[in-house]
Design a protein around this motif. Structure first.
Motif, mmCIF file in Angstrom:
data_model
loop_
_atom_site.group_PDB
_atom_site.id
_atom_site.type_symbol
_atom_site.label_atom_id
_atom_site.label_comp_id
_atom_site.label_asym_id
_atom_site.label_seq_id
_atom_site.Cartn_x
_atom_site.Cartn_y
_atom_site.Cartn_z
ATOM 1 N N ASP A 1 25.020 135.192 11.779
ATOM 2 C CA ASP A 1 26.321 135.495 10.060
ATOM 3 C C ASP A 1 26.438 136.668 9.472
ATOM 4 N N ALA A 2 25.244 138.131 9.291
ATOM 5 C CA ALA A 2 25.442 139.166 9.356
ATOM 6 C C ALA A 2 26.786 140.165 9.899
ATOM 7 N N ILE A 3 27.090 139.657 11.603
ATOM 8 C CA ILE A 3 28.000 140.327 11.880
ATOM 9 C C ILE A 3 29.308 139.578 12.146
ATOM 10 N N TYR A 4 29.417 138.078 11.651
ATOM 11 C CA TYR A 4 30.158 137.556 11.371
ATOM 12 C C TYR A 4 31.043 137.742 9.778
ATOM 13 N N SER A 5 29.722 138.188 8.717
ATOM 14 C CA SER A 5 30.254 138.528 7.582
ATOM 15 C C SER A 5 31.053 139.943 7.808
ATOM 16 N N ASN B 1 31.659 116.114 19.674
ATOM 17 C CA ASN B 1 31.710 117.772 18.732
ATOM 18 C C ASN B 1 31.301 118.513 17.771
ATOM 19 N N LEU B 2 32.643 117.263 16.614
ATOM 20 C CA LEU B 2 32.009 118.110 15.300
ATOM 21 C C LEU B 2 30.953 117.555 14.391
ATOM 22 N N ILE B 3 30.723 116.319 15.385
ATOM 23 C CA ILE B 3 29.957 115.733 14.243
ATOM 24 C C ILE B 3 28.208 115.829 15.152
ATOM 25 N N SER B 4 27.856 116.959 15.626
ATOM 26 C CA SER B 4 26.606 117.395 16.740
ATOM 27 C C SER B 4 27.203 119.390 15.858
ATOM 28 N N ILE B 5 28.196 119.968 15.838
ATOM 29 C CA ILE B 5 28.015 120.932 14.568
ATOM 30 C C ILE B 5 27.288 120.300 13.069
ATOM 31 N N ALA B 6 27.952 119.307 12.629
ATOM 32 C CA ALA B 6 27.506 119.153 11.445
ATOM 33 C C ALA B 6 25.770 118.903 11.557
ATOM 34 N N SER B 7 25.005 118.449 12.382
ATOM 35 C CA SER B 7 23.888 117.745 12.314
ATOM 36 C C SER B 7 23.456 119.115 12.582
ATOM 37 N N GLU B 8 23.908 119.723 13.702
ATOM 38 C CA GLU B 8 23.130 121.484 13.527
ATOM 39 C C GLU B 8 23.042 122.266 12.541
ATOM 40 N N LEU B 9 24.145 121.896 11.408
ATOM 41 C CA LEU B 9 23.681 122.962 10.232
ATOM 42 C C LEU B 9 23.060 121.425 8.828
ATOM 43 N N MET B 10 22.823 120.454 8.839
ATOM 44 C CA MET B 10 21.966 119.550 8.027
ATOM 45 C C MET B 10 20.681 119.947 8.792
ATOM 46 N N GLU B 11 20.537 120.511 9.770
ATOM 47 C CA GLU B 11 19.118 120.800 10.792
ATOM 48 C C GLU B 11 18.932 121.706 9.921
ATOM 49 N N LYS B 12 19.752 122.722 10.270
ATOM 50 C CA LYS B 12 19.006 124.111 8.868
ATOM 51 C C LYS B 12 19.112 123.845 7.678
ATOM 52 N N TYR B 13 19.981 123.136 6.966
ATOM 53 C CA TYR B 13 20.068 122.671 5.557
ATOM 54 C C TYR B 13 18.732 122.167 5.307
ATOM 55 N N SER B 14 17.808 121.101 6.044
ATOM 56 C CA SER B 14 16.484 120.414 5.682
ATOM 57 C C SER B 14 15.730 121.315 5.738
ATOM 58 N N HIS B 15 15.664 123.096 5.645
ATOM 59 C CA HIS B 15 14.883 123.776 5.963
ATOM 60 C C HIS B 15 15.340 124.738 4.787
ATOM 61 N N ASN B 16 16.747 124.915 4.078
ATOM 62 C CA ASN B 16 17.692 125.789 3.154
ATOM 63 C C ASN B 16 17.920 127.028 3.473
ATOM 64 N N TYR C 1 21.542 127.988 5.560
ATOM 65 C CA TYR C 1 22.996 127.378 5.957
ATOM 66 C C TYR C 1 23.180 128.851 6.756
ATOM 67 N N SER C 2 23.792 128.753 7.669
ATOM 68 C CA SER C 2 24.970 129.418 8.576
ATOM 69 C C SER C 2 26.844 130.034 8.539
ATOM 70 N N HIS C 3 26.605 131.069 7.427
ATOM 71 C CA HIS C 3 28.319 131.030 7.726
ATOM 72 C C HIS C 3 28.961 130.397 9.825
ATOM 73 N N THR C 4 28.180 131.262 10.407
ATOM 74 C CA THR C 4 28.683 130.519 11.251
ATOM 75 C C THR C 4 28.618 129.244 12.134
ATOM 76 N N LEU C 5 28.250 128.510 11.853
ATOM 77 C CA LEU C 5 27.945 127.205 12.234
ATOM 78 C C LEU C 5 28.966 126.580 11.386
#
Length: 232
Positions: free
Chosen positions: A22-26, A127-142, A144-148
């Motif tokens: 995320d830092a490199i993306y920024s 694949n779109l659902i898979s990426i969104a699910s990955e976002l949700m997995e990180k969301y459950s740990h508070n 957020y990822s710009h990369t995802l």
């Protein structure tokens, strides 16, 4: 590296690889790097981020998998053209209000969603659902990822098979990204609220549920533009 470059900042150790990516993306966005522009060396990035070269290398692998950069052995790391080809038309929006940009992006995003529903393959929708699910997995740990998030929206626009819509929306999104990154004292948690809507959007697209898909994208857009309006 130019003296005017905005430098990378150190990151915490939790979810290290994702935070480094995320830092490199920024860094790419804030320095307005273009396709084929070269990134700092692994050694320099590791020094700026105060982490190991191995950690930087793993983060670069994530970014490469997401299609943001590519590594040329012996030459370094370069920004990839997210549209897969050089743009033949270049233009810039000037003197536009936030409300005007929101209206434009809403129109384009609605069409992008409709296109994704009608033109996206079953594999792309999964694949779109898979990426969104990955976002949700990180969301459950508070987390957020710009990369995802970038990966999600890039996949959405690619499914629509319309490069012009993709490029214009990406330009508006990049402008909003930079506006938010420049806010003092702000962190990525402001975007967590939109993560469930990303999964709802992906599921609605997969189910060809147009009303639900448009409602989800509207919630995502409204949250992003409300942050800009509240900062004025």
């Amino acid at each position: 590296m130019k003296k005017t470059d905005i430098l990378l900042k150190p990151v915490e150790k939790d979810s290290l690889y994702l935070k480094i990516s995320d830092a490199i993306y920024s860094y790419i966005k804030l320095n307005n790097l273009q396709p084929e522009d070269k990134l700092p060396s692994e050694r320099d990035m590791a020094a700026m981020l105060q982490t190991s070269r191995n950690s930087v290398r793993e983060a670069l692998r994530i970014l490469e998998d997401r299609g943001l950069i590519y590594v040329k052995t012996g030459s370094g790391v370069f920004v990839r053209d997210p549209y897969g080809e050089n743009r033949s038309i270049t233009f810039r929006l000037t003197e536009c209000t936030t409300e005007e940009l929101q209206e434009l992006q809403t129109i384009l995003d609605h069409q992008a969603v409709l296109n994704a529903i009608s033109r996206g393959t079953s594999e792309e929708k999964e694949n779109l659902i898979s990426i969104a699910s990955e976002l949700m997995e990180k969301y459950s740990h508070n987390i957020y990822s710009h990369t995802l998030d970038y990966s999600f929206h890039t996949k959405l626009y690619e499914m629509g098979r319309n490069k012009s819509i993709h490029q214009v929306i990406q330009g508006v999104r990049d402008t909003r990204f930079i506006q938010r990154e420049n806010e003092d004292g702000e962190n990525d948690s402001i975007w967590l609220e939109t993560v469930p809507q990303h999964l709802q959007l992906a599921q609605a697209i997969s189910q060809s549920n147009t009303p639900a898909a448009l409602a989800a994208i509207d919630e995502i857009l409204e949250h992003g533009f409300s942050l800009i309006n509240h900062s004025k």
